[in-house]
Enzyme design. Structure first.
Site, PDB file in Angstrom:
ATOM      1  N   GLU A   1     -17.144  10.054   4.724  1.00 51.77           N
ATOM      2  CA  GLU A   1     -16.684   8.683   4.957  1.00 51.77           C
ATOM      3  C   GLU A   1     -15.770   8.304   3.806  1.00 51.77           C
ATOM      4  OE1 GLU A   1     -19.645   5.625   5.037  1.00 51.77           O
ATOM      5  OE2 GLU A   1     -20.748   6.395   3.323  1.00 51.77           O
TER       6      GLU A   1
ATOM      7  N   ASP B   1       0.869  -1.169   0.000  1.00 55.04           N
ATOM      8  CA  ASP B   1       0.000   0.000   0.000  1.00 55.04           C
ATOM      9  C   ASP B   1       0.912   1.228   0.000  1.00 55.04           C
ATOM     10  OD1 ASP B   1      -2.252   1.595   0.002  1.00 55.04           O
ATOM     11  OD2 ASP B   1      -3.247   0.468   1.587  1.00 55.04           O
TER      12      ASP B   1
END
Length: 711
Positions: free
Chosen positions: A448, A240
């Site tokens: 979100e 990542d």
């Protein structure tokens, strides 16, 4: 070139002609060109979560959580195929112009098959929900569509984020997610295993966090023992972004960037999204890595490039620019939106009858919001259709449509110089002048989402609770108090506390983030052109007080499999406008009567056939769901778990028989040591349009068809 051995030999030969520095340079996500060997630059970073993202115009499908609500593997596979086709169209056009920029390659860092274990997690809407079986089936379908079945990979998929990753976002760079052996094998790893062993996913991305003490991009347990050892993964592993830097800056498992680069590489991380591998040559000079370590990673990466046909002529080279947002792809996006919308409550007001209405009030911060259509990791659409625009287009000149923003998405006023709730009186006026109100509330990617990509800095993209923003709750109550019938359209990527709406609104619709043109489909559902058929891929709880701490990764008390209290809306729940009934179930060819026992002739439920009758007066789609629990096993989950599902279309007054695939692991359990063992001889099996729980029965008025299987 699906022949990996041939691709590997070609990669080995090409890499053998590179200098050590050249090989090391290819391990960065933005790999530079090597002109003397005819190797063009290549950027490994591309996104395709629900459409080709961040590289201009593309078909924008509903967010992944919406696709999950469709419970439709055929749909998900087709979405994956469209992403690959549009990705190829872009790659062909851009590379012809010499453009090798980020987001323009064929290695898509999708799907996200983490488990949405807690509704507070901001990135949960990128996933396929809270259930490992559903996640694995949909993830496999997506990868099958994305990678194709041609001579070459159409595009390369990537299962992320490996593993045990689902918040908190604010802690992800230093967090140690501790999971038991049972939870690992029962919940957190199955979807990854399916994508690796059954879908042949070409890449796996490591997570930011540690898992049981080991950083996920340098974990011997995850990367060596399980992924490449047990599962025989042959593709490439990618970190990542900037996760390897966390080894020495946050996790403190190394002291220097060179040590971090060495740890990741030697554990099997082939490409670094970030800049830590810029220190690879220093790591080599310090004796921390060998040339062979660097060579192995480079060979894996070039194997993928050869599998994609990036050095050959392929059947995909002639995919033209006209495939972007073509009619067929937009039609599939409409289908996805239609199947994703979940009807949570209906007091009979829906579908609306246009001919009986003079005025519709459309109110709310998400009513005319483009951001509420697209979720995160999205592409650009050449046209957006909001819910307001969809309703306006659907009713035309026949019905007056009033509109008010009602309030800001989360701030206490729309105009900076206005009073608090400066749009509230307008919203009340609209409601009073309307026959019915469509109230569009919810969130978007600014509230979100991912840490660093969101405007929600106070929670780094996560939610602190399940409540709508205060200004929206005030708007909801004010509109309800007018006495006009209110239909709530909730546009979020996660479960919310909708208790007030359930009690006071005439209907509640969960629309998720329905895609760039999804407002048209939402309007068609409200007006009865389409019958809703989505099912919840997550549990809607009453509030977070019912849940364990967000940081606790134990599954106890989480998701429909382990939660023992009463919920607001259960996993698997969703209403339609029609009436469907189960007329019969066969197990391995034997008829199963309600409450009866069925003796298996073999060891597994090899085939399950279900007959569904449409006893209503309109065509509909339903989702048949199969739940199984090992009755006598102490290792069984507290509640029955989803082991099969199938979407079925039934004409009014007709009946169809559908074959429902059943999880091959349906009659096994995971013990405390993480071992897969038999669940015993007796299994409770339930077939229906939702879970076999009391809340689903209460909301639907239907009891699941249940029987016992004995082997």
């Amino acid at each position: 070139m699906r022949d990996r051995e041939t691709a590997r030999k070609r990669a080995k030969e090409l890499v053998s002609r590179m200098t050590l520095e050249e090989k090391a340079s290819q391990l960065k996500y933005d790999a530079p060109a090597i002109p003397r060997l005819g190797v063009p630059a290549y950027n490994w970073w591309n996104e395709g979560l629900h459409g080709v993202a961040r590289a201009g115009v593309a078909t924008v499908f509903p967010q992944a959580i919406g696709t999950a609500a469709a419970f439709d593997t055929d749909l998900t596979e087709k979405i994956g195929d469209v992403i690959a086709v549009e990705g190829r169209a872009k790659y062909n056009a851009y590379s012809a112009e010499g453009d090798r920029d980020i987001y323009k390659g064929l290695t898509f860092w999708s799907p996200n098959v983490n488990i949405f274990r807690d509704p507070r997690w901001g990135r949960g809407h990128e996933t396929y929900g809270e259930d490992p079986y559903l996640t694995g089936e949909l993830g496999k379908a997506f990868v099958d569509g994305l990678q194709g079945d041609g001579e070459y990979l159409k595009a390369a998929g990537c299962a992320k984020h490996f593993a045990v990753h689902s918040g908190p976002e604010a802690l992800r760079h230093k967090f140690d997610a501790k999971a038991s052996k049972k939870d690992m094998r029962e919940t957190y790893l199955p979807a990854f295993e399916k994508l690796v062993t059954e879908a042949g996913v070409e890449a796996v991305m490591g997570a930011y966090n540690r898992t049981n003490g080991e950083p996920c991009c340098g974990s011997k347990t995850l990367m060596e023992d399980i992924l490449r050892g047990e599962w025989k993964f042959e593709g490439h592993y990618v970190s990542d972004c900037w996760a390897i830097r966390d080894f020495h800056t946050n996790h403190m498992v190394t002291d220097t960037a060179e040590e971090s680069a060495a740890m990741a590489l030697k554990t099997g991380c082939d490409v670094n999204c970030g800049n830590t591998y810029l220190h690879m040559m220093k790591a080599y000079e310090q004796g921390l890595v060998t040339e062979e370590d660097i060579t192995v990673a480079a060979e894996r990466l070039f194997t993928t490039r050869f599998l994609l046909g990036l050095f050959d002529e392929t059947e995909y080279d002639k995919i033209g620019y006209d495939k972007l947002e073509c009619k067929e792809h937009l039609a599939l996006a409409d289908r996805a939106a239609a199947e994703s919308v979940v009807l949570l409550k209906n007091d009979g007001i829906l579908p609306l009858k246009k001919e009986s209405l003079k005025a519709i009030g459309v109110i709310g911060p998400n009513a005319n919001s483009r951001a509420a259509l697209i979720g995160n990791y999205h592409g650009t659409s050449s046209r957006y259709i909001t819910v307001l625009e969809g309703i306006q287009d659907a009713v035309g000149e026949d019905v007056r449509v009033y509109y008010s923003e009602g309030c800001h998405l989360f701030k206490d006023r729309v105009e900076n110089l206005g009073f608090r709730q400066d749009r509230l009186s307008e919203a009340v006026a609209v409601a009073k002048n309307s026959d019915v109100v469509i109230l569009c509330l919810g969130l978007d990617e600014t509230l979100e989402g991912e840490e660093g990509d969101t405007g929600n800095s106070y929670a780094s993209g996560d939610k602190v609770d399940l409540l709508l923003p205060e200004v929206q709750r005030e708007l909801l109550e004010a509109v309800v108090k007018t006495g006009k019938p209110v239909i709530l359209v909730n546009m979020t990527g996660s479960a919310m506390d909708l208790r007030y709406a359930q009690e006071h609104c005439k209907a509640v619709v969960q629309a998720w983030y329905p895609g760039a043109r999804g407002g048209r489909v939402v309007a068609d559902i409200l007006l009865g052109e389409i019958s809703p058929s989505g099912k919840l891929p997550v549990t809607f709880y009453h509030d977070t007080e019912e849940l364990p701490d967000f940081e606790d990764y134990s599954m106890k008390g989480r998701t429909y499999r382990y939660f023992t209290g009463e919920v607001l809306y259960p996993f698997g729940y969703g209403l339609t406008y029609g009436t469907a009934e189960l007329e019969g179930v066969k197990v391995n060819g034997q008829g199963a009567g309600a409450g009866n026992e069925v003796k298996l002739s073999g060891e597994e439920i090899a085939g399950l056939e279900v007959t569904v009758a449409n006893t209503g007066d309109r065509d509909l789609q339903e989702v048949v769901q199969v739940y199984i629990k090992a009755v006598d096993s102490p290792d069984a989950t507290p509640n029955a778990r989803l082991c099969g599902f199938a979407r079925v279309s039934v004409k009014a007054g007709d009946k169809v028989t559908v074959s429902v695939p059943v999880d091959r692991n349906a009659l096994t359990v995971i013990n405390e040591e993480g071992e897969k063992i038999s669940g015993g001889n007796r299994y409770a099996v339930s077939v229906g349009f939702g879970q076999p729980d009391s809340r689903t029965e209460e909301l639907t008025g239907k009891k699941a068809f249940s029987f016992t299987v004995v082997r």
